[in-house]
Write an enzyme that holds these catalytic residues in place. Sequence first.
Site, short mmCIF file in Angstrom:
data_model
loop_
_atom_site.label_atom_id
_atom_site.label_comp_id
_atom_site.label_asym_id
_atom_site.label_seq_id
_atom_site.Cartn_x
_atom_site.Cartn_y
_atom_site.Cartn_z
N CYS A 50 1.00 -1.15 -0.11
CA CYS A 50 -0.04 -0.02 -0.24
C CYS A 50 0.88 1.28 0.10
O CYS A 50 1.68 1.25 0.48
CB CYS A 50 -1.19 0.07 1.36
SG CYS A 50 -2.11 -1.29 1.26
N ARG A 92 3.79 -0.28 -5.14
CA ARG A 92 3.52 -1.00 -3.73
C ARG A 92 2.03 -1.68 -3.58
O ARG A 92 1.88 -2.37 -2.60
CB ARG A 92 3.38 0.40 -2.64
CG ARG A 92 4.99 1.03 -2.52
CD ARG A 92 4.62 1.92 -1.54
NE ARG A 92 4.64 1.58 -0.22
CZ ARG A 92 5.71 1.61 0.54
NH1 ARG A 92 6.68 2.05 0.08
NH2 ARG A 92 5.85 0.83 1.62
N TRP A 112 -2.84 -2.60 -1.84
CA TRP A 112 -2.63 -3.93 -1.90
C TRP A 112 -3.44 -4.84 -0.82
O TRP A 112 -3.11 -4.73 0.37
CB TRP A 112 -1.17 -4.45 -1.82
CG TRP A 112 -0.73 -5.79 -2.15
CD1 TRP A 112 -0.56 -6.38 -3.40
CD2 TRP A 112 -0.89 -6.97 -1.31
NE1 TRP A 112 -0.25 -7.54 -3.24
CE2 TRP A 112 -0.58 -8.15 -2.17
CE3 TRP A 112 -0.90 -7.19 -0.04
CZ2 TRP A 112 -0.34 -9.54 -1.59
CZ3 TRP A 112 -0.91 -8.59 0.43
CH2 TRP A 112 -0.75 -9.53 -0.16
N ASN A 170 -1.59 2.10 5.86
CA ASN A 170 -0.72 1.23 5.18
C ASN A 170 -0.08 0.41 6.41
O ASN A 170 0.21 0.87 7.34
CB ASN A 170 0.69 1.71 4.46
CG ASN A 170 1.76 0.82 4.20
OD1 ASN A 170 1.13 -0.46 3.96
ND2 ASN A 170 2.86 1.13 4.09
N GLY A 171 -0.47 -1.05 6.39
CA GLY A 171 0.04 -2.11 7.57
C GLY A 171 -0.80 -2.86 7.75
O GLY A 171 -1.90 -3.09 7.08
N GLU A 226 16.04 -18.78 -9.34
CA GLU A 226 15.43 -17.27 -9.80
C GLU A 226 14.67 -17.44 -11.18
O GLU A 226 13.82 -16.80 -11.41
CB GLU A 226 16.72 -16.66 -9.85
CG GLU A 226 16.28 -15.26 -10.16
CD GLU A 226 15.51 -14.38 -9.50
OE1 GLU A 226 15.00 -14.91 -8.42
OE2 GLU A 226 15.04 -13.35 -10.07
N LYS A 238 10.98 -16.17 -11.85
CA LYS A 238 10.62 -14.99 -12.95
C LYS A 238 9.57 -15.65 -13.96
O LYS A 238 8.63 -14.85 -14.16
CB LYS A 238 11.96 -14.78 -13.75
CG LYS A 238 13.13 -13.84 -13.09
CD LYS A 238 12.47 -12.20 -12.91
CE LYS A 238 11.99 -11.98 -11.60
NZ LYS A 238 12.94 -11.98 -10.42
N GLU A 271 6.09 -15.87 -11.58
CA GLU A 271 5.47 -14.65 -11.48
C GLU A 271 4.85 -13.83 -12.43
O GLU A 271 3.87 -12.97 -12.28
CB GLU A 271 6.44 -13.86 -10.44
CG GLU A 271 7.66 -12.99 -11.12
CD GLU A 271 8.34 -12.34 -10.06
OE1 GLU A 271 7.73 -11.63 -9.15
OE2 GLU A 271 9.64 -12.32 -9.98
N HIS A 325 15.38 -38.66 -7.77
CA HIS A 325 15.07 -39.06 -6.50
C HIS A 325 13.43 -38.71 -6.34
O HIS A 325 12.92 -38.47 -5.14
CB HIS A 325 15.94 -38.44 -5.43
CG HIS A 325 17.22 -38.85 -5.55
ND1 HIS A 325 17.43 -40.29 -4.95
CD2 HIS A 325 18.44 -38.45 -6.05
CE1 HIS A 325 18.88 -40.34 -5.37
NE2 HIS A 325 19.56 -39.45 -5.88
N LYS A 374 5.25 -4.66 -5.24
CA LYS A 374 6.56 -4.60 -5.26
C LYS A 374 7.48 -4.47 -3.82
O LYS A 374 8.37 -5.04 -3.49
CB LYS A 374 7.07 -3.12 -5.95
CG LYS A 374 8.42 -3.11 -6.12
CD LYS A 374 9.16 -3.81 -7.19
CE LYS A 374 10.50 -3.64 -7.55
NZ LYS A 374 11.39 -4.78 -8.35
C1 F6R Z 1 10.50 -11.38 -7.40
C2 F6R Z 1 10.79 -10.33 -6.48
C3 F6R Z 1 10.37 -10.79 -5.02
C4 F6R Z 1 11.17 -9.97 -4.15
C5 F6R Z 1 10.94 -10.16 -2.51
C6 F6R Z 1 11.83 -9.51 -1.62
O1 F6R Z 1 10.87 -10.86 -8.49
O2 F6R Z 1 10.83 -9.24 -6.78
O3 F6R Z 1 10.59 -11.86 -4.93
O4 F6R Z 1 12.45 -10.22 -4.30
O5 F6R Z 1 9.41 -9.78 -2.37
O6 F6R Z 1 11.73 -8.24 -1.91
P1 F6R Z 1 13.10 -7.19 -1.37
O7 F6R Z 1 14.31 -7.67 -2.17
O8 F6R Z 1 12.52 -5.84 -1.68
O9 F6R Z 1 13.08 -7.50 0.05
#
Ligand code: F6R
Length: 603
Positions: free
Chosen positions: A2, A27, A74, A98-99, A476, A480, A483, A499, A598
């Site tokens: 948020c 956010r 969010w 926010n929270g 990773e 990607k 998501e 296994h 984000k």
């Molecule tokens: C995936 C992604 C998330 C963040 C995770 C941690 O592309 O961006 O998995 O890596 O939410 O976020 P930070 O790095 O901001 O602590």
Amino acid sequence: MCGIIGYVGTGKTADILMRSLKLLEYRGYDSSGVAFCCGKNTEIYKCTDRVSVLEKKIQGRAEGSHCAIGHTRWATHGSVSEKNAHPHRSGRVTLVHNGIIENYKELIQLYHLKEKLVSTGDSEVAAALIDRFYDDDPLKAIREASKQIRGTYALVMMFEGREDEIFAVCKVSPIVIAQNEEGRILASDLSALTGTYENYFVLPEDTIVRLSMDDLCLYDLSGKKKAPYWKKMEQQDRALDKKGHPYYMEKEIFEQGTALRNTLEPRIREGLPDFSADGIEGELFASHHHIVICACGTSYHAGLLAKRVFESFGRIKCDVFLSSEFIYEKPFMEKDALIIVISQSGETIDSLQALKIAKEEGHETLAIVNVRDSSIARNADYVLYTHAGMEIAVASTKAYTSQLSLLYLLAYRFALCEQERKEKVMEKIRELKKVPDAIEAACRDKERYAGLAGILKDEKDLYMIGRGRDYPLLMEAALKMKEISYIHCEAYAAGELKHGPIALIEKDTPVIACISQEDLLGKAASNIKEVRARGARVYAFVRESLAKQLDMKIEVFPLKDLEDELMPFSAIAAFQLLAYYTALEKGVDVDKPRNLAKVVTVE
Ligand code: F6R
């Protein structure tokens, strides 16, 4: 999660709010809303859509307003609906939050608030509670409410009958505040402070701030006045321009070369790692013999790869934890363990909590973050900023490779603690400097990955296999893919196939194999044969110099050559592009994938 904003001043209030809300949208983007103070009235506008839709809704409205608050949501408690969108109005109080208010159900019972509520979330309860305590003294009402609320919050409020005044209070969830001749502004983070602000301050926890047309005052929870701690505003890279790319994610993938150069160059002196400009001297490296990394998501994946470099080259023991599990694992940590918390946003609540626990236990802490003055940066003993520039796309790309480059550099610095390794470290640094060019070269191959994306776009399941460093790298890559393209994609250590996971392979199952490590070619090739024998359709991402040796009739995607240890950098660029083009093929909003945000400020 948020984003919140508040403004009082003579500027164009609606324009300022919309610009800031667009910058805060990363956010959370389930819904958005604004409340304008218009003389004695408060006008509220909300929508369950993006800020650009809200902007159309408010066109020509509240034009004379000099005071407003706004929110981009969010959803945590309560579905995505207009009634759950902020701002919430209860009696004479209008509020954005926010929270998470943990005890909201108890508060409803205790203060008989049920009749006053129209939404199903926790935030409106805060508005109703503050209104319950309000008898024309906002500070007293906020003070009383703060004593009752349990959880994390940044609350921004307007009170009926108090024209052009905004109040705010926070616990854990951050608020930053700035002012210029035109007015005063507050927001969840610095990126939203558009305008010519020279200084800002972070609102301390349990502090109430009152912003009005002509001043700004801080009070602690006993009502005593406090002075703000002003800091100089650094030039903000707001990066709102997509620079010709259709999505921020593509732009950010392409910016990785520059991000890495900016992150590495200030920390290399005379061919060796040097962190003295960050306030980190040699003793830090000499005095720790154990590293514990805590992080989430992509940042956690950077930690997993770094562990291998810390241990194999840095010769220092390293354990890596998901921040959200760190609390429960209660790991054994050497007394001198250095806790490294990695976070792009610097606000991830689980990582912040892991950091606080480590500090309580007496450990030194080092944060690797991208966002200046974020909560994790402020709470750590030492901070290393990745200079990746603002990352807007939800899927992290340039922040990940920048984190990784800093972690490698740290590992090389730890290696210097042993005698006679200077030459070797210098050689490593020379190789590391080649990484930005290799990533840029991978980006020039984008058409290849776009082609494969066209083939993969309709798959339901996709598997990725690799050994050694390729395994954490593929974790990773798989994140990607899932998501942003919503394809179920799992990475497996290729040696583990037999296994269990190989049971999933049937005719035409797509499998991506990654072979970037020279010494693993033979074994990785055997794993490809095993899945092919069961009908899998394999695409091999292979280091350019090894590609010819892989004598198989499968489609090969060459990866730019770097030394073994650095191959994950050129490989990840390829996988980021593959995920990006797959999402593009599917027509999803690449920068704002469903259900994500984000900044993750809830547990
Ligand atoms: C995936 C992604 C998330 C963040 C995770 C941690 O592309 O961006 O998995 O890596 O939410 O976020 P930070 O790095 O901001 O602590």
